[in-house]
Design a protein around this motif. Structure first.
Motif, short mmCIF file in Angstrom:
data_model
loop_
_atom_site.label_atom_id
_atom_site.label_comp_id
_atom_site.label_asym_id
_atom_site.label_seq_id
_atom_site.Cartn_x
_atom_site.Cartn_y
_atom_site.Cartn_z
N THR A 1 13.13 -22.99 -1.28
CA THR A 1 14.12 -22.37 -2.16
C THR A 1 15.38 -23.22 -2.15
N ASP B 1 19.19 -23.58 -3.69
CA ASP B 1 20.30 -22.93 -4.39
C ASP B 1 21.57 -23.22 -3.61
N ARG C 1 19.95 -17.73 -1.54
CA ARG C 1 18.90 -18.25 -0.64
C ARG C 1 18.47 -17.18 0.35
N THR D 1 13.99 -23.18 -7.62
CA THR D 1 15.25 -23.93 -7.64
C THR D 1 16.23 -23.39 -8.68
N ASP D 2 17.50 -23.48 -8.32
CA ASP D 2 18.59 -23.18 -9.23
C ASP D 2 18.72 -24.36 -10.21
N MET E 1 23.74 -27.10 -9.60
CA MET E 1 24.09 -27.29 -8.18
C MET E 1 24.86 -28.59 -8.02
N THR F 1 17.87 -19.07 -12.20
CA THR F 1 19.20 -19.49 -12.65
C THR F 1 19.85 -18.46 -13.56
N LYS G 1 18.83 -14.94 -13.24
CA LYS G 1 19.65 -14.15 -12.32
C LYS G 1 20.56 -13.22 -13.13
#
Length: 121
Positions: free
Chosen positions: A7, A9, A15, A52-53, A56, A83, A105
């Protein structure tokens, strides 16, 4: 043996939420704070899925996906983007880079578990 999920972020609270949610389901979690950190942490580790975000510092999610897809061991690894971005253009960019799926999100933990089980079987 537990499947391993990476993960990525920059938000420690996201996380932690991902780790808490998926650890309860029996998955092993590796945390990274950005794309660069992720590439450092995966050396020699078998990862079954990446979450993954997009936005970043140091290395964004799109660049991370491109770097991962360039590695033979990550060619077919599911990569989910998690995201705040919900624009179609960003989703298209993510898919073009090699993202498998997309979760916007804020998300419900049950949604993350459902997607993870669907992707990992």
């Amino acid at each position: 043996m537990a499947k391993t999920i990476l993960t990525v972020d920059d938000s420690a609270s996201i996380r932690q939420m991902v780790k808490f949610t998926l650890s309860k389901e029996g998955y092993s979690i590796i945390e990274a704070s950005d794309g660069q950190d992720a590439l450092t942490k995966i050396g020699g580790v078998k990862v079954d899925m990446v979450i993954t975000d997009l936005n970043m510092p140091n290395m964004d999610g799109i660049t991370l996906i491109k770097q991962l897809r360039a590695k033979p061991e990550f060619r077919f690894t599911p990569i989910i983007m998690l995201t705040t971005e919900s624009q179609d253009s960003k989703k298209t960019e993510g898919k073009a880079a090699g993202a498998t799926g997309w979760i916007v999100k804020p998300f419900q933990p049950e949604q993350l578990v459902t997607v993870t089980k669907k992707v990992l079987g």
